[in-house]
Design an enzyme around this catalytic site. Structure first.
Site, PDB file in Angstrom:
ATOM      1  N   HIS A   1       0.809  -1.214   0.000  1.00 19.39           N
ATOM      2  CA  HIS A   1       0.000   0.000   0.000  1.00 19.39           C
ATOM      3  C   HIS A   1       0.849   1.274   0.000  1.00 19.39           C
ATOM      4  CE1 HIS A   1      -0.424   0.015   4.712  1.00 19.39           C
ATOM      5  NE2 HIS A   1       0.789  -0.294   4.356  1.00 19.39           N
ATOM      6  N   ASN A   2       0.317   2.277  -0.630  1.00 21.20           N
ATOM      7  CA  ASN A   2       0.932   3.618  -0.709  1.00 21.20           C
ATOM      8  C   ASN A   2       2.133   3.668  -1.637  1.00 21.20           C
ATOM      9  OD1 ASN A   2      -0.860   4.162   1.426  1.00 21.20           O
ATOM     10  ND2 ASN A   2       0.689   3.614   2.920  1.00 21.20           N
TER      11      ASN A   2
END
Lengths: 369, 369, 369
Positions: free
Chosen positions: A266-267
């Site tokens: 994620h990110n």
């Protein structure tokens, strides 16, 4: 060769090359050869396997020895190969001169695949479950048992294989090809001309937890509220997963190519045209630049940055940021097991060995490096 | 921020915190600030991205510099940050004092996600295929094209996304959330409040074979008769696989958190609250204690034991049992490729180098360590 | 034990062994023991867990101490164990003498699993979508929501779980068992008696691109026109992917066994009876011989050859061809983190250390080896 057009669908060589060469690279018959009305082509094969109604190509110079025995109707070669090897022979095939035989081969392969896909059924299969609020573009095909949830938008000409699930509010561009069983969670955006393979999952929750004081060792889930944003011309392989961001989006740039079973945490942000081979793992909040390559089973730690044009070797763990372009490697060389055992045992003493060496150097007044 | 409530759904800050804070940690406006009737909140964002109708938080002290420019309506900070940084300023936002900003952020994120989920359709979709002998609890939602086989039991309030398959005799607890395309084989038991992501597979056959004497090198399958038992509050990531046991069960304890693309081999037992990052592989018959963490792409050999509170670094292969809590690492450091080549070549000579060093030491009457 | 036949389905020991022992290995009651009308068996368990209506086995000599307390009705042991351990005791169970207890256990486990499967529903589920041109053999079962495309052929007796997708023109042999959610792309051929687990994907595109000169760094897709050909008696684990070839086929030989989450790259050829544990990655155009084993998380580079009977240890990266049978290893030994840090730091100086050692040796007129 697995793909061979039916005899009545065979295409004249010149027409085939003209239709396939969407890039407009140079592409001509060798001097003294002509393809007017020229051979009918039914397939594309390697030098050793192509038959008399197929076209082949030479891009790897080590395969040059296969030219004389090649059965193909036509072979794509560079002008240099023509000059050095074929000009003075009388090849049984038509030499097609092109500065980039490998690229022309890629374009021909695309042509044959488009031909196959054009023969597939189109339309919305009656077993698909499509929310009334979904907006489905012109000419979109939706396969059996697909599920398209509220507020989804799908661009014109896209094709979804069986069993695809597009979560609420997700957006898919135009002319995308989703093979069977692709899953987009809610709030995922994919650009135009994406190719998504079976079992890939975009938008599952990133892995985020905070310690939960109510129980020793327990974890409180950090619900993942970000999304996934994928650029144009991206391909994502089978069973690859791209997690949604915690608060912001996970981002794949234009032209990113991901092989199978890759994990993007994620990110993370992956720059344009970066390519990753199978089994790569990119931990969360990693920023990877443009035109990078990560070979198979490489992995990166989280919260680091790789600049543009960084190339990581297979099975290499990148544990810190890299700002300088180049190739980076960190793989333990394999050996016969007994040799490995003997040498690996010393690994736990390296620091001690260095000290002992330094002691000897001092004793001998040797220059301590 | 990807999640933003519609303006008419905005929630007063005090109400939001009260509903989100199910743990009951301390949580108050800073002295001199008041949230009676206070700001209406529509979302949750990072310090740098949160807008004037959002709440944010500071948990990483290195982001403290972002406080002055933060646009959020309210920011969660520790009392220490209030004292040291904000007390003497007049921040434009409401400082929310909390000893655990990261935990409160997690709880707020959960609140926003519950809000999203509450807006989804409920009920049994007519395309789901549910065996008459299955027992479906109150308030259970079953998405399109799910298949629920004989004798399955699903606890109250659980929600199955599209395309889930629950094999014969499997049991799913209450308040579980299965995203699209989760597969449970037969004879799998999952506790309450599980979160299972797309593509995960629980209960596929463990990998067991006996040599088959009828053909040189051939293998006779050892059918896998055990099951999988998963505790309460477990999360399992996208495309993760947990194999069924050979004769006994494969067991995941309470609160276990598995990221994407993890493989848990048959007969393994994972202790309560152990967490594994993506791409970890746990070979068969491995016993892992409580509160362990395995970072990304770590792997463990089979038939070994890891005690409680063991922490394994990323890309590390654990090949023997570990009984002492602590952090363990075994990753080859990466380098520029040419440097790696030069040093890796010496790896196959380490044992010989050590002998040469010892010989020199003897020659010099040096103390041989 | 998770599998236990209903009391009324219990089977006399002699009949059970006779039906299970399809290989025809030796299998007799120990001298002085008789199984005429002998005990009724309901299950199969380990020495420590089997109950009085179950059969057990001893194959690992280290478990011999568990024999006296074993509650099973019958235990499979070798004649040697009978002679050395049990002859002079009066075990409560019937000792079943067999030269290969582990193989007989495998066959018994298969018997119990066949019994379970025989109780499942058969037939074509009405929600399956089957092209009119598909040829479905006698006795084939097709689960809910399966999709079988144009020109597919499925051999007699095969069983497809829910949500399987068989792409256009693919061929599946007889007596195959496809668990839920198996995906075959178009043009994939699988032999008889295959066992394919949930989420596996055969025939996704190999990862092939040519540089596209129109944009710096961009890639032109090489459409993958080859197929996948899988031999007889192959098992493929959950979420494993086998990519289609570029022009030729990717080939798995007879009796190949692949665990979960394995990646087989395009154009690779895997020899008969080769087995791979979970998370192995085989890059493209790799040729692997017969009877090889690759332990968990091993990986091979592309365009290399492994001969017959090569055994690769877990977490080992094979980066060049291996022609000599044997075991090969290349894994960095793990250690406590601080120890690892201290020793790993020296890794980047190995080449320099070797030079310093050589300098000392010269200085001392030592033999520089």
């Amino acid at each position: 060769m697995p793909v061979l057009l039916a005899p009545e669908k065979a295409v004249p060589l010149k027409q085939l090359l003209s239709e396939a060469n969407v890039v407009g690279i140079d592409c001509n018959p060798a001097p003294g050869h002509d393809w007017q009305g020229g051979p009918l082509i039914r397939g594309l094969g390697s030098l050793s396997s192509a038959g008399p109604d197929e076209i082949s190509f030479l891009s790897n110079p080590r395969l040059r020895d296969q030219l004389p025995a090649c059965q193909a109707a036509a072979v794509i070669i560079t002008p240099a190969v023509w000059e050095s090897t074929l000009r003075d022979q009388a090849p049984a095939f038509i030499p097609v001169l092109c500065s980039e035989p490998y690229l022309l081969y890629a374009l021909l392969a695309q042509w044959f695949d488009r031909h196959r896909i054009a023969g597939l059924e189109r339309g919305i299969h009656p077993t698909a479950v499509i929310a009334p609020t979904a907006q489905i573009g012109d000419g979109v095909s939706v396969g059996p048992h697909c599920v398209i949830e509220d507020g989804v938008r799908i661009g014109a000409g896209s094709r979804l294989g069986p069993h695809c699930v597009i979560g609420a509010g997700s957006v898919l561009g135009s002319d995308c090809l989703l093979h069977a069983r692709v899953t987009l969670y809610h709030g995922v955006t994919v650009g135009d001309r994406a190719i998504l393979h079976s079992g890939c999952v975009l938008g599952a929750d990133g892995f985020g937890f905070a310690p939960d004081p109510r129980t020793k060792g327990a974890w409180a889930k950090i619900a993942q509220l970000g999304g996934v944003v994928v650029g144009n011309d991206v391909e994502i392989g089978a069973n690859t997963t791209v997690d949604r961001g915690a608060l912001e989006n996970t981002v794949l740039g234009d032209g990113v190519k991901l092989d199978n079973q890759i994990m993007i945490g994620h990110n993370s942000q992956i720059g344009d045209h970066t390519a990753m081979a199978a089994c790569v793992g990119v931990a969360g909040s990693t920023i990877i630049g443009k035109r990078c390559t990560l070979a198979g089973a490489a992995m990166t730690a989280g919260h680091i940055t790789l600049g543009d044009d960084v190339h990581v070797s297979g099975a290499t763990a990148i544990t810190s940021s890299i700002h300088k372009p180049g190739r980076y490697t960190g793989v333990f060389p394999y050996a016969e097991h007994s040799d490995w055992q003997r040498n690996a045992a010393v690994l736990t003493q390296l620091s001690a060995l260095r000290k002992r060496l330094r002691a000897l150097e001092r004793q001998l007044d040797a220059d301590p490096e």
